[in-house]
Structures are given as C-alpha cells and as structure tokens.
Motif scaffolding. Structure first.
Motif, mmCIF file in Angstrom:
data_model
loop_
_atom_site.group_PDB
_atom_site.id
_atom_site.type_symbol
_atom_site.label_atom_id
_atom_site.label_comp_id
_atom_site.label_asym_id
_atom_site.label_seq_id
_atom_site.Cartn_x
_atom_site.Cartn_y
_atom_site.Cartn_z
ATOM 1 N N ASP A 1 -37.395 -46.672 145.995
ATOM 2 C CA ASP A 1 -37.986 -47.141 147.252
ATOM 3 C C ASP A 1 -38.946 -46.069 147.773
ATOM 4 N N LEU A 2 -40.107 -45.996 147.135
ATOM 5 C CA LEU A 2 -41.058 -44.925 147.445
ATOM 6 C C LEU A 2 -41.662 -45.058 148.831
ATOM 7 N N ASP A 3 -41.812 -46.288 149.332
ATOM 8 C CA ASP A 3 -42.342 -46.452 150.686
ATOM 9 C C ASP A 3 -41.399 -45.836 151.724
ATOM 10 N N ALA A 4 -40.101 -46.094 151.580
ATOM 11 C CA ALA A 4 -39.124 -45.506 152.510
ATOM 12 C C ALA A 4 -39.094 -43.988 152.368
ATOM 13 N N ALA A 5 -39.201 -43.487 151.148
ATOM 14 C CA ALA A 5 -39.223 -42.036 150.928
ATOM 15 C C ALA A 5 -40.460 -41.419 151.581
ATOM 16 N N ARG A 6 -41.607 -42.071 151.413
ATOM 17 C CA ARG A 6 -42.847 -41.564 152.030
ATOM 18 C C ARG A 6 -42.748 -41.585 153.554
ATOM 19 N N ALA A 7 -42.073 -42.598 154.099
ATOM 20 C CA ALA A 7 -41.900 -42.666 155.554
ATOM 21 C C ALA A 7 -41.115 -41.452 156.054
ATOM 22 N N GLN A 8 -40.105 -41.035 155.301
ATOM 23 C CA GLN A 8 -39.345 -39.835 155.690
ATOM 24 C C GLN A 8 -40.195 -38.576 155.546
ATOM 25 N N LEU A 9 -41.031 -38.527 154.525
ATOM 26 C CA LEU A 9 -41.932 -37.390 154.346
ATOM 27 C C LEU A 9 -42.880 -37.287 155.543
ATOM 28 N N THR A 10 -43.403 -38.422 155.969
ATOM 29 C CA THR A 10 -44.279 -38.447 157.145
ATOM 30 C C THR A 10 -43.534 -37.967 158.381
ATOM 31 N N GLU A 11 -42.287 -38.430 158.560
ATOM 32 C CA GLU A 11 -41.482 -37.990 159.709
ATOM 33 C C GLU A 11 -41.257 -36.481 159.671
ATOM 34 N N ILE A 12 -40.954 -35.952 158.507
ATOM 35 C CA ILE A 12 -40.738 -34.504 158.375
ATOM 36 C C ILE A 12 -41.993 -33.756 158.802
ATOM 37 N N ARG A 13 -43.128 -34.190 158.311
ATOM 38 C CA ARG A 13 -44.389 -33.514 158.648
ATOM 39 C C ARG A 13 -44.714 -33.665 160.125
ATOM 40 N N PRO B 1 -32.549 -36.306 165.810
ATOM 41 C CA PRO B 1 -33.693 -36.909 165.110
ATOM 42 C C PRO B 1 -34.594 -35.904 164.401
ATOM 43 N N ASP B 2 -34.494 -34.627 164.768
ATOM 44 C CA ASP B 2 -35.313 -33.588 164.141
ATOM 45 C C ASP B 2 -34.601 -32.885 162.986
ATOM 46 N N ASN B 3 -33.514 -33.462 162.490
ATOM 47 C CA ASN B 3 -32.798 -32.877 161.354
ATOM 48 C C ASN B 3 -33.630 -33.152 160.094
ATOM 49 N N LEU B 4 -34.435 -32.183 159.740
ATOM 50 C CA LEU B 4 -35.356 -32.347 158.614
ATOM 51 C C LEU B 4 -34.631 -32.427 157.285
ATOM 52 N N LEU B 5 -33.514 -31.727 157.158
ATOM 53 C CA LEU B 5 -32.765 -31.763 155.912
ATOM 54 C C LEU B 5 -32.178 -33.162 155.674
ATOM 55 N N ALA B 6 -31.638 -33.779 156.722
ATOM 56 C CA ALA B 6 -31.130 -35.154 156.586
ATOM 57 C C ALA B 6 -32.248 -36.094 156.177
ATOM 58 N N ARG B 7 -33.413 -35.931 156.782
ATOM 59 C CA ARG B 7 -34.565 -36.777 156.422
ATOM 60 C C ARG B 7 -34.971 -36.550 154.966
ATOM 61 N N SER B 8 -34.946 -35.297 154.524
ATOM 62 C CA SER B 8 -35.323 -34.990 153.152
ATOM 63 C C SER B 8 -34.330 -35.579 152.161
ATOM 64 N N TYR B 9 -33.047 -35.347 152.408
ATOM 65 C CA TYR B 9 -32.031 -35.876 151.497
ATOM 66 C C TYR B 9 -32.057 -37.406 151.472
ATOM 67 N N MET B 10 -32.234 -38.017 152.634
ATOM 68 C CA MET B 10 -32.317 -39.474 152.678
ATOM 69 C C MET B 10 -33.536 -39.950 151.893
ATOM 70 N N GLY B 11 -34.658 -39.286 152.088
ATOM 71 C CA GLY B 11 -35.874 -39.631 151.348
ATOM 72 C C GLY B 11 -35.714 -39.433 149.856
ATOM 73 N N GLN B 12 -35.003 -38.377 149.450
ATOM 74 C CA GLN B 12 -34.754 -38.156 148.027
ATOM 75 C C GLN B 12 -33.927 -39.296 147.450
ATOM 76 N N GLY B 13 -32.961 -39.767 148.221
ATOM 77 C CA GLY B 13 -32.167 -40.908 147.784
ATOM 78 C C GLY B 13 -33.028 -42.149 147.617
ATOM 79 N N TYR B 14 -33.935 -42.357 148.549
ATOM 80 C CA TYR B 14 -34.862 -43.488 148.432
ATOM 81 C C TYR B 14 -35.722 -43.344 147.175
ATOM 82 N N ALA B 15 -36.231 -42.147 146.946
ATOM 83 C CA ALA B 15 -37.079 -41.921 145.768
ATOM 84 C C ALA B 15 -36.293 -42.174 144.486
ATOM 85 N N GLU B 16 -35.072 -41.690 144.433
ATOM 86 C CA GLU B 16 -34.234 -41.899 143.257
ATOM 87 C C GLU B 16 -33.944 -43.377 143.029
ATOM 88 N N ALA B 17 -33.853 -44.149 144.122
ATOM 89 C CA ALA B 17 -33.587 -45.588 144.023
ATOM 90 C C ALA B 17 -34.870 -46.395 143.794
#
Length: 176
Positions: free
Chosen positions: A139-151, A121-137
């Motif tokens: 889905d900014l709320d889902a991307a922001r949720a991953q940003l919050t998790e990373i922080r 669950p602490d794989n920050l790179l997976a969270r970042s890449y997943m969030g980038q995919g959300y942003a590209e699609a």
C-alpha cells in the motif's frame, strides 16, 4: 541496497536520525539479550536477570530493553517487557505495534500505531513503522501519506523519514 542501508548511519548525521526515537543504529547487545530469558532485564546492581515489573526498573530502562529485544528478533520477550510499562504511553504503543507487525499481525500493529498517534500525533517513529508496514503490504499510497506527515511535522532527515523512504524504495523496512 543492503550495503547502502548498512552505510546509512555514516551518510546521515546520527543526531538527525535519532530525532523521532528509536535511534539510527542497532542497540548494543547487553546481558539482557545475551544472558536473560523469558522477557527479563539484566540488573547491573545485582548482576542478575529480573522481571521487568520490578520496581528498580523505570520505563526508560524498560523501553531500552524492549528495543534491544525487538532488534534481536525476540519479539515475545520484548512484549513481556512492554507489558510492564504504561500501556497508554505512545512509546509503548509504538513498540507494541512494531512487535505485532514483525510477528505478522498487521491489523494488530495498525491498532497500536493508531493508538500511539492518538496519544501523540507527532510520534514520528510510529508514523515511520506504520508506513513501513504499508510499504511491505504494497500500500504505497498509505506509506507515502505517512512520509508526508513525517516531513510536515518536522521530521525531514530523521531516522523515521529516512527508514520509511528506504522502505518505499525497497518494499521492506529495516529490522529496528
């Protein structure tokens, strides 16, 4: 914006960006990308390209080769290398997700990222890449949720956090 992204490694200390995996700078091209084909890895000892399943390669060298190939937009070759690695390892799953996303398979990417996060669950790179995919699609709320998790997980000012933040600002993530 492109100039800012290119200058980013100069603005943020590399050690902070590298935390979370993947590194803040593109991998330096080696013979793996300049000479080898069909998902092979260059072997320094024999000065020849070899299949990534060869016992002389460990998962760290395979991971480096997969990252280099993915950065060179050779996603099928990167996937060939990843296939030789432990399929339950969160690094492998993260890069399988990355290559799936870059090849246009968002649903497949999501499955790999979720599997990587189930393993770690602490794989920050997976969270970042997943969030980038959300942003590209879009889905900014889902991307922001991953940003919050990373922080929340201690990833503030890491490459994972900075690259996702930039993806939220621009709507597209970096190539690596």
């Amino acid at each position: 914006m492109r100039a800012f992204v290119l200058a980013l490694p100069l603005l943020v200390p590399s050690t902070l960006l590298a935390a979370g995996g993947g590194g803040s700078t593109p991998p330096t091209p080696t013979e793996t990308t300049t000479q080898c084909e069909n998902g092979q890895i260059y072997d320094e000892a024999t000065k020849a390209c070899a299949d990534p399943k060869d016992a002389r390669f460990d998962d760290d060298s395979r991971y480096d080769a997969a990252r280099e190939l993915a950065y060179a937009d050779r996603h099928n070759d990167a996937r060939h290398v990843l296939a030789a690695m432990d399929q339950s390892d969160d690094r492998t799953l993260t890069y399988l997700g990355f290559t799936a996303r870059k090849m246009g398979d968002q649903a497949g990417a999501e499955r790999y990222y979720q599997a990587a996060l189930s393993a770690n669950p602490d794989n920050l790179l997976a969270r970042s890449y997943m969030g980038q995919g959300y942003a590209e699609a879009g889905d900014l709320d889902a991307a922001r949720a991953q940003l919050t998790e990373i922080r929340t997980r201690g990833g503030r000012d890491t490459w994972a956090e900075v690259s996702l933040r930039l993806a939220l600002e621009s709507g597209t993530g970096p190539s690596y």
